[in-house]
Design an enzyme around this catalytic site. Structure first.
Site, PDB file in Angstrom:
ATOM      1  N   THR A  17       6.989  62.772 -57.104  1.00  0.00           N
ATOM      2  CA  THR A  17       6.881  61.593 -57.967  1.00  0.00           C
ATOM      3  C   THR A  17       5.965  60.535 -57.355  1.00  0.00           C
ATOM      4  OG1 THR A  17       9.205  62.019 -58.474  1.00  0.00           O
ATOM      5  CG2 THR A  17       8.275  59.976 -59.311  1.00  0.00           C
ATOM      6  N   ARG A  21       6.294  63.558 -49.535  1.00  0.00           N
ATOM      7  CA  ARG A  21       7.407  62.979 -48.790  1.00  0.00           C
ATOM      8  C   ARG A  21       8.173  64.111 -48.125  1.00  0.00           C
ATOM      9  NH1 ARG A  21      10.193  58.103 -51.881  1.00  0.00           N
ATOM     10  NH2 ARG A  21       7.979  57.845 -52.291  1.00  0.00           N
ATOM     11  N   HIS A 113      11.485  53.950 -50.021  1.00  0.00           N
ATOM     12  CA  HIS A 113      12.849  53.485 -49.771  1.00  0.00           C
ATOM     13  C   HIS A 113      13.657  54.493 -48.965  1.00  0.00           C
ATOM     14  CE1 HIS A 113      12.739  56.093 -53.158  1.00  0.00           C
ATOM     15  NE2 HIS A 113      14.016  56.357 -52.969  1.00  0.00           N
ATOM     16  N   LYS A 125       1.439  58.129 -49.629  1.00  0.00           N
ATOM     17  CA  LYS A 125       1.037  57.884 -51.009  1.00  0.00           C
ATOM     18  C   LYS A 125      -0.483  57.849 -51.031  1.00  0.00           C
ATOM     19  CE  LYS A 125       5.169  55.326 -52.433  1.00  0.00           C
ATOM     20  NZ  LYS A 125       5.747  54.030 -52.843  1.00  0.00           N
ATOM     21  N   ASP A 276      12.132  47.121 -50.854  1.00  0.00           N
ATOM     22  CA  ASP A 276      12.307  48.374 -50.116  1.00  0.00           C
ATOM     23  C   ASP A 276      11.298  48.483 -48.968  1.00  0.00           C
ATOM     24  OD1 ASP A 276      10.006  48.962 -51.592  1.00  0.00           O
ATOM     25  OD2 ASP A 276      10.544  51.077 -51.834  1.00  0.00           O
ATOM     26  N   ASP A 278       8.419  49.893 -48.375  1.00  0.00           N
ATOM     27  CA  ASP A 278       6.985  49.659 -48.587  1.00  0.00           C
ATOM     28  C   ASP A 278       6.703  48.525 -49.567  1.00  0.00           C
ATOM     29  OD1 ASP A 278       7.935  51.262 -50.708  1.00  0.00           O
ATOM     30  OD2 ASP A 278       5.941  52.097 -51.073  1.00  0.00           O
ATOM     31  N   GLU A 362      10.570  50.421 -64.172  1.00  0.00           N
ATOM     32  CA  GLU A 362      11.429  51.597 -64.103  1.00  0.00           C
ATOM     33  C   GLU A 362      12.827  51.149 -63.714  1.00  0.00           C
ATOM     34  OE1 GLU A 362       9.252  55.409 -62.702  1.00  0.00           O
ATOM     35  OE2 GLU A 362       9.006  53.932 -61.126  1.00  0.00           O
ATOM     36  N   GLU A 363      13.814  51.949 -64.096  1.00  0.00           N
ATOM     37  CA  GLU A 363      15.203  51.623 -63.769  1.00  0.00           C
ATOM     38  C   GLU A 363      15.456  51.607 -62.260  1.00  0.00           C
ATOM     39  OE1 GLU A 363      17.126  54.129 -62.187  1.00  0.00           O
ATOM     40  OE2 GLU A 363      15.329  55.374 -62.290  1.00  0.00           O
ATOM     41  N   SER A 364      14.580  52.283 -61.511  1.00  0.00           N
ATOM     42  CA  SER A 364      14.791  52.462 -60.072  1.00  0.00           C
ATOM     43  C   SER A 364      14.316  51.239 -59.283  1.00  0.00           C
ATOM     44  CB  SER A 364      14.066  53.716 -59.601  1.00  0.00           C
ATOM     45  OG  SER A 364      12.699  53.654 -59.983  1.00  0.00           O
ATOM     46  N   LYS A 375       4.043  49.169 -58.537  1.00  0.00           N
ATOM     47  CA  LYS A 375       5.091  48.188 -58.751  1.00  0.00           C
ATOM     48  C   LYS A 375       5.083  47.203 -57.588  1.00  0.00           C
ATOM     49  CE  LYS A 375       8.555  51.544 -57.199  1.00  0.00           C
ATOM     50  NZ  LYS A 375       8.278  52.966 -57.417  1.00  0.00           N
ATOM     51  N   ARG A 494      19.626  63.535 -61.267  1.00  0.00           N
ATOM     52  CA  ARG A 494      19.926  62.177 -61.692  1.00  0.00           C
ATOM     53  C   ARG A 494      20.362  62.219 -63.152  1.00  0.00           C
ATOM     54  NH1 ARG A 494      17.819  59.715 -57.295  1.00  0.00           N
ATOM     55  NH2 ARG A 494      15.637  59.936 -56.705  1.00  0.00           N
TER      56      ARG A 494
HETATM   57  C1  VG1 Z   1      12.149  57.810 -57.637  1.00  0.00           C
HETATM   58  C2  VG1 Z   1      12.433  56.920 -58.827  1.00  0.00           C
HETATM   59  C3  VG1 Z   1      11.141  56.629 -59.562  1.00  0.00           C
HETATM   60  C4  VG1 Z   1      10.126  55.996 -58.595  1.00  0.00           C
HETATM   61  C5  VG1 Z   1       9.941  56.913 -57.398  1.00  0.00           C
HETATM   62  C6  VG1 Z   1       9.048  56.282 -56.348  1.00  0.00           C
HETATM   63  O1  VG1 Z   1      11.630  59.037 -58.058  1.00  0.00           O
HETATM   64  O2  VG1 Z   1      13.351  57.530 -59.690  1.00  0.00           O
HETATM   65  O3  VG1 Z   1      11.407  55.778 -60.644  1.00  0.00           O
HETATM   66  O4  VG1 Z   1       8.893  55.812 -59.238  1.00  0.00           O
HETATM   67  O5  VG1 Z   1      11.203  57.169 -56.785  1.00  0.00           O
HETATM   68  O6  VG1 Z   1       9.551  55.052 -55.930  1.00  0.00           O
HETATM   69  P1  VG1 Z   1      12.545  60.372 -58.236  1.00  0.00           P
HETATM   70  O7  VG1 Z   1      11.591  61.455 -58.660  1.00  0.00           O
HETATM   71  O8  VG1 Z   1      13.199  60.604 -56.938  1.00  0.00           O
HETATM   72  O9  VG1 Z   1      13.544  60.039 -59.285  1.00  0.00           O
HETATM   73  V1  VG1 Z   1       9.034  54.401 -54.464  1.00  0.00           V
HETATM   74  O10 VG1 Z   1       9.672  52.920 -54.259  1.00  0.00           O
HETATM   75  O11 VG1 Z   1       9.559  55.683 -53.525  1.00  0.00           O
HETATM   76  O12 VG1 Z   1       7.442  54.510 -54.548  1.00  0.00           O
HETATM   77 CO    CO Z   2       8.848  51.986 -52.487  1.00  0.00          CO
END
Ligand code: VG1
Ligand code: CO
Length: 539
Positions: A17, A21, A113, A125, A276, A278, A362-364, A375, A494
Site C-alpha cells: 500500500t 515494508r 507507523h 516509500k 506517526d 514519518d 482515509e480512515e487510517s 497525507k 481489516r
Molecule cells: C494502511 C492504511 C492505509 C494507509 C497505509 C499507509 O494500509 O490502511 O489507509 O494509506 O497504511 O499509511 P493497509 O494496506 O495496511 O491497510 V502510512 O502512514 O504507513 O504511509
Molecule cells: Co505514516
C-alpha cells in the site's frame, strides 16, 4: 571508483500500500536494499539528468541505507541528490521538497507507523516527480526488475557527512544537504492564518502535540513553540529516536495511550494531536473526546472557508472506500465533486493533479490536501487549530454541531492480525464468491441491500484497481473487508464497520456497533477459519 556487483534476485520485493515494508533483518540481508534501489533506477531513463531526494524518519538502519543509496545513485551517474540534514525528512515535507525543487523523485526511508529497531520494521516509500508514491503500473515495472536483476552499480566512495547543510559530491553526483524543515513550514504559513493561530496558542488555550519520537518532533517544536508561541513543552516525545523509544509510533487509541489518558484525565488540556513515525498520520483529541478520522475529514471539509488558502473555494473531496460516508454528506451539501478510491494515498494523486479534488482522507488517521501529494499530520493539526481559533469552540462542540447538522456515522475498524497468508487469501476469495448470495439476507435487524467487490476506475489513466469487498445494509450501514498491504507479520484482515444515525449522537461506538461487529465476523467466518473470537486491534 564505481564497481559492478554481481547479485541474484530476491523475489519478495513487491511494494504494498505504501512502498516496500519489511522486517529490518530482511532489509539488512546482503544486497537486499541494493537490489531494490538498482531495480528502481533500472526503470528510469537518463539518470545523468535526474535529481532525487533522500531522507527518512530516523529509524534504525536509515543511516546505513542512506549511504548505500547515495553510492548506488553515484554508481548510476545520477545528476544530483538532495538529502535532509542528519538524514531526516518527514513524508509530507519530502513531497513538498520534490515539488518545489522539481525533483524527479525521492526515497523516504520509513515504515511509517510501524515500530522501528533491529527486531522491528524498515521501509522505503519511493516517490516520483508527482511528489507522491509511484503508481501501481510503476511499482509493477520495478517489481519485474527485482525479479530479473543480475548486477548493481555502486561507488566505493567514503560515507558522506550528513550533519552539515551544504554541498559536496560523490563521484560525478552532486550532493546537497538541505534543511528539511524551513520550506515546509513556509508552505504551512501560506495556507493558514499564522497570526490568528499565534493568538490562540499564546492565550490560555492548552495544547499538546505528541511527536511519538518520530520525525515530526523537530518540525512541531519549531512551528508550535518557536513560530506560533506555544509554551515550551507543548511538543512532547519530540526527538526522533531509532527505535522510537520503544513506542509503536502509530497515533491511535491503542498506541498513543499515554496521550489519550491525559486527554481523558482530570485537568486535560483543551486540544491534543499526535503524528506517526514519518509525520503523515494524525490523531485529534479534545478534552474527553476523540475525533474519529472519518469524521475529521468531514469536519475539515465542511469548514474549508475558515482557511485562507481555501476561502475562494475548493475543488472536490475524496476518501478511500473503507472510510465512512460522513464526508460524502458534506460534499453533497456543499455541491462539490466527490470521489472514492482504493486504500493508499497514491490513488488521490491523479485526482489532485487534474484539479478534481482539493481535500482527501482515509480512515487510517490520514488527512491532507493538494498542497502536496502525501497525507499531512501537521497540516491536519493546523487545520483543527484554525477551526478552534475562528470559532472558539471546543473539539467536542465542533463535532457535536457537525453531527446535529449531518447525522453521525459511528465507525470502527477491526483488525485481525498475523493470520496465515493462505487462510486470509482463501477467506477473501470465498467471501467474494458468496457476495451475490448475501443480497436480501437479514442478519439480526440488518438486511443486506448490496454486496460487491470495490473496483476503482482511475479517470486520468483509465487504469482499474480492485481493492476490498463492500456490503451495504438497508439502513445505510456498511461493512468493508480488505487485507492490509503494509504488515510484516503474516496477513492482516481489516473489517471496517459503520452505522449511520441521526439521533443518539453521543453514544459509545462499541455499543452502537456491537451487533454489526458480530455480523461482520459471522459473514466472514473469521472465528471458524482463524480461531480468533475478537479482533487484535480496534481503532
Ligand atoms: C494502511 C492504511 C492505509 C494507509 C497505509 C499507509 O494500509 O490502511 O489507509 O494509506 O497504511 O499509511 P493497509 O494496506 O495496511 O491497510 V502510512 O502512514 O504507513 O504511509
Ligand atoms: Co505514516
Amino acid at each position: 571508483m564505481i564497481e559492478t556487483i554481481q547479485t541474484v534476485p530476491y523475489t519478495d520485493q513487491k511494494m504494498g500500500t505504501a512502498g516496500l515494508r519489511r522486517k529490518t533483518q530482511t532489509a539488512m540481508q546482503p544486497h537486499y536494499l541494493e537490489n531494490f534501489i538498482q531495480s528502481i533506477f533500472n526503470t528510469i531513463p537518463n539518470l545523468a539528468e535526474k535529481s532525487f531526494l533522500i531522507g527518512g524518519d530516523g529509524r534504525y538502519f536509515n543511516k546505513t541505507a542512506i549511504q548505500k543509496i547515495i553510492k548506488i545513485a553515484a554508481g548510476n551517474h545520477v545528476k544530483k541528490l538532495y538529502i535532509g540534514q542528519n538524514g531526516l525528512v518527514s513524508t509530507p515535507a519530502g513531497s513538498h521538497i520534490i515539488l518545489k525543487n522539481k525533483l524527479d523523485g525521492g526515497f523516504i526511508l520509513t515504515a511509517s507507523h510501524n515500530p522501528g529497531g533491529q527486531k522491528e520494521d524498515f521501509g522505503i516509500k519511493y516517490a516520483t516527480k508527482t511528489g507522491g508514491q509511484c503508481q501501481p503500473s510503476e511499482s509493477q515495472a520495478i517489481y519485474e526488475q527485482t525479479l530479473a536483476i543480475g548486477e548493481y552499480k555502486i561507488s566505493d566512495h567514503p560515507d558522506i557527512d550528513l550533519s552539515h547543510i551544504g554541498r559536496t559530491q560523490c563521484e560525478e553526483t552532486q550532493i546537497e544537504i538541505i534543511d528539511p524543515i524551513t520550506d515546509y513550514l513556509n508552505l504551512m504559513q501560506q495556507i493558514f492564518d499564522f497570526p490568528k493561530l499565534k493568538s490562540l496558542l499564546t492565550s490560555n488555550f492548552r495544547f499538546v502535540f505528541d511527536g511519538m519520537n518520530g520525525v515530526t518532533g523537530p518540525y512541531a517544536k519549531k512551528l508550535f513553540e518557536e513560530i506560533l508561541g506555544a509554551p515550551a513543552g507543548t511538543v512532547i516525545r519530540a526527538t526522533p529516536l531509532e527505535d522510537f523509544g520503544g513506542v509503536h509510533p502509530d497515533p491511535n487509541l491503542t498506541y498513543a495511550k499515554s496521550l489519550v489518558d491525559l486527554m481523558y484525565g482530570n485537568d486535560a488540556p483543551d486540544f491534543a494531536a499526535a503524528n506517526d513515525g514519518d509525520g503523515d498520520r494524525n490523531m485529534i483529541l479534545g478534552q474527553n473526546f476523540f475525533v474519529c478520522p472519518s469524521d475529521s475529514l468531514a469536519i475539515l471539509t465542511d469548514n474549508y472557508k475558515l482557511i485562507p488558502a481555501y476561502r475562494n473555494g475548493i475543488f472536490g473531496v475524496a476518501k478511500s472506500a473503507a472510510t465512512s460516508m460522513a464526508v460524502k454528506r458534506v460534499a453533497d451539501a456543499l455541491n462539490i465533486g466527490y470521489y472514492e478510491v482504493p486504500t493508499g494515498w497514491k490513488y488521490f494523486i491523479h485526482l489532485m493533479d487534474s484539479n478534481r479534488i482539493t481535500i482527501c482522507g482515509e480512515e487510517s488517521f490520514g488527512t491532507g490536501a493538494s498542497h502536496i501529494r502525501e497525507k499531512d499530520g501537521i497540516w491536519a493539526t493546523l487545520f483543527w487549530l484554525s477551526i478552534i481559533a475562528e470559532t472558539r469552540k471546543s473539539v467536542k462542540e465542533i463535532a457535536l454541531e457537525h453531527w446535529k447538522k449531518y447525522g453521525r456515522s459511528y465507525y470502527l475498524r477491526n483488525d485481525f492480525e498475523n493470520l496465515p497468508q493462505d487462510v486470509a487469501d482463501k477467506l477473501m476469495t470465498d467471501l467474494q464468491n458468496k457476495l451475490p448470495s448475501l443480497i436480501g439476507q437479514t442478519f439480526g435487524s440488518f438486511t443486506v441491500s448490496d454486496a460487491y467487490p470495490f473496483v476503482y476506475n482511475d479517470p486520468v489513466d483509465n487504469s482499474s484497481t480492485q481493492n476490498g469487498l463492500i456490503i451495504h445494509f438497508r439502513d445505510g450501514s456498511r461493512i468493508v473487508y480488505r487485507l492490509s498491504g503494509t504488515g510484516t507479520n503474516g496477513a492482516t484482515l481489516r473489517s471496517y464497520i459503520e452505522r449511520y444515525v441521526t439521533m443518539d449522537l453521543l453514544e459509545n461506538p462499541e455499543d452502537m456497533l456491537k451487533d454489526l461487529c458480530r455480523i461482520s465476523r459471522q459473514i466472514s467466518e473469521i472465528t471458524l477459519r482463524t480461531g480468533k473470537e475478537r479482533p487484535d486491534i480496534v481503532t
